[in-house]
Design a protein around this motif. Structure first.
Motif, PDB file in Angstrom:
ATOM      1  N   LEU A 159      -2.126   9.366  81.097  1.00  0.00           N
ATOM      2  CA  LEU A 159      -3.459   9.153  80.541  1.00  0.00           C
ATOM      3  C   LEU A 159      -3.851  10.343  79.673  1.00  0.00           C
ATOM      4  CD1 LEU A 159      -5.336   7.749  83.661  1.00  0.00           C
ATOM      5  CD2 LEU A 159      -4.733   6.479  81.598  1.00  0.00           C
ATOM      6  N   PRO A 160      -4.594  10.134  78.586  1.00  0.00           N
ATOM      7  CA  PRO A 160      -5.028  11.272  77.758  1.00  0.00           C
ATOM      8  C   PRO A 160      -6.013  12.135  78.530  1.00  0.00           C
ATOM      9  CG  PRO A 160      -6.125   9.240  77.070  1.00  0.00           C
ATOM     10  CD  PRO A 160      -5.072   8.838  78.067  1.00  0.00           C
ATOM     11  N   SER A 161      -5.951  13.429  78.254  1.00  0.00           N
ATOM     12  CA  SER A 161      -6.900  14.339  78.886  1.00  0.00           C
ATOM     13  C   SER A 161      -8.227  14.279  78.139  1.00  0.00           C
ATOM     14  CB  SER A 161      -6.358  15.769  78.865  1.00  0.00           C
ATOM     15  OG  SER A 161      -6.297  16.244  77.525  1.00  0.00           O
ATOM     16  N   ILE A 172      -9.632  13.712  73.732  1.00  0.00           N
ATOM     17  CA  ILE A 172     -10.408  12.574  73.235  1.00  0.00           C
ATOM     18  C   ILE A 172     -11.872  12.917  72.947  1.00  0.00           C
ATOM     19  CG2 ILE A 172      -8.971  10.900  74.432  1.00  0.00           C
ATOM     20  CD1 ILE A 172     -11.094  10.652  76.550  1.00  0.00           C
ATOM     21  N   GLN A 173     -12.334  14.119  73.322  1.00  0.00           N
ATOM     22  CA  GLN A 173     -13.731  14.426  73.080  1.00  0.00           C
ATOM     23  C   GLN A 173     -13.940  14.821  71.615  1.00  0.00           C
ATOM     24  OE1 GLN A 173     -15.272  17.880  75.046  1.00  0.00           O
ATOM     25  NE2 GLN A 173     -13.302  18.913  75.073  1.00  0.00           N
ATOM     26  N   PHE A 174     -15.133  14.652  71.134  1.00  0.00           N
ATOM     27  CA  PHE A 174     -15.484  15.037  69.774  1.00  0.00           C
ATOM     28  C   PHE A 174     -16.958  15.419  69.768  1.00  0.00           C
ATOM     29  CE2 PHE A 174     -15.718  10.458  70.181  1.00  0.00           C
ATOM     30  CZ  PHE A 174     -17.038  10.203  69.859  1.00  0.00           C
ATOM     31  N   VAL A 175     -17.340  16.147  68.743  1.00  0.00           N
ATOM     32  CA  VAL A 175     -18.745  16.534  68.608  1.00  0.00           C
ATOM     33  C   VAL A 175     -19.438  15.516  67.716  1.00  0.00           C
ATOM     34  CG1 VAL A 175     -18.316  18.979  68.988  1.00  0.00           C
ATOM     35  CG2 VAL A 175     -18.153  18.065  66.690  1.00  0.00           C
TER      36      VAL A 175
END
Length: 223
Positions: free
Chosen positions: A175-177, A181-184
């Motif tokens: 699974l991706p951490s 996958i986070q973004f501002v």
């Protein structure tokens, strides 16, 4: 597993269904002593009897199909040898098999073996929403399967608002951490652009005439 009729131990066999109720090469569900089984009639009219739930997700194998000498689960394609119950893909995975014999046109199954299996592996079929998938246990790759079943059946009523959660279907290691996958939110904003007209002088016949050059765009950062 298949066997010839054994008259000396005939008393341990329980007569189940007629042989002509089974279509050759088509899995058939049967419950004996509370245990889900799957029967497969072979080309020589002998019958293979295996534990009827897939080792992966507990799906009924009677909903799968037969390919050659393998019983194939209809959901994720797990395969089991019809004689031994062993998976040809991973020999450490195997289904229990039970001796059968055909007597007077009926299929008889080793009842003692089925009851012994039930005592060693009590399963959790209680009906309701998850009845077809209730015989599932966590694996090393997907350790939260039990938690997911709990949430699916009971919601948060027995866990509270901060109960355990998880994902199924993909090993956690794949699974991706969150960092990947986070973004501002600023990345979602489209810069505002304005069109700037540039005017340059042009001389024609001794006179200076206004002439417009191609437009250019100027973008500002979002505020």
């Amino acid at each position: 597993m298949r066997s010839a009729a054994l008259s000396s131990v005939a008393e341990k066999y329980e007569t189940t269904i007629r042989l002509d109720e089974l279509v050759s090469g088509v899995p058939h569900p049967l419950t004996v002593a509370g245990v889900d089984l799957v029967l497969v009639r072979r080309a020589d009219d002998t019958v293979s009897a295996l534990y009827g739930r897939c080792a992966h997700r507990g799906v009924r194998l009677a909903d799968g199909h037969v390919e050659g000498a393998d019983l194939v689960c209809g959901v994720h394609g797990w395969r089991y040898d019809l004689d031994s119950g062993v998976s040809p893909v991973n020999n450490s995975v195997a289904l229990a098999t039970f001796d059968t014999t055909v007597r007077d046109g009926y299929v008889a199954i080793d009842l003692a073996a089925v009851r012994a299996h039930a005592s060693r592996h009590p399963h959790l079929q209680g009906g309701g929403y998850q009845e077809e998938f209730s015989d599932v246990a966590p694996t090393s790759e997907e350790p939260y399967v039990t938690d997911i079943r709990e949430l699916a059946e009971h919601g948060l009523s027995r866990l509270g608002m901060h109960g355990a959660t998880g994902a199924m279907g993909v090993p956690r290691s794949e699974l991706p951490s969150w960092d990947s996958i986070q973004f501002v939110t600023a990345q979602l904003a489209r810069p505002r652009c304005s069109t700037v007209r540039r005017w340059t002088p042009v001389w024609s016949s001794g006179r200076r005439l206004p002439s417009r050059s191609p437009s250019t765009s100027r973008c500002s950062s979002p505020t």
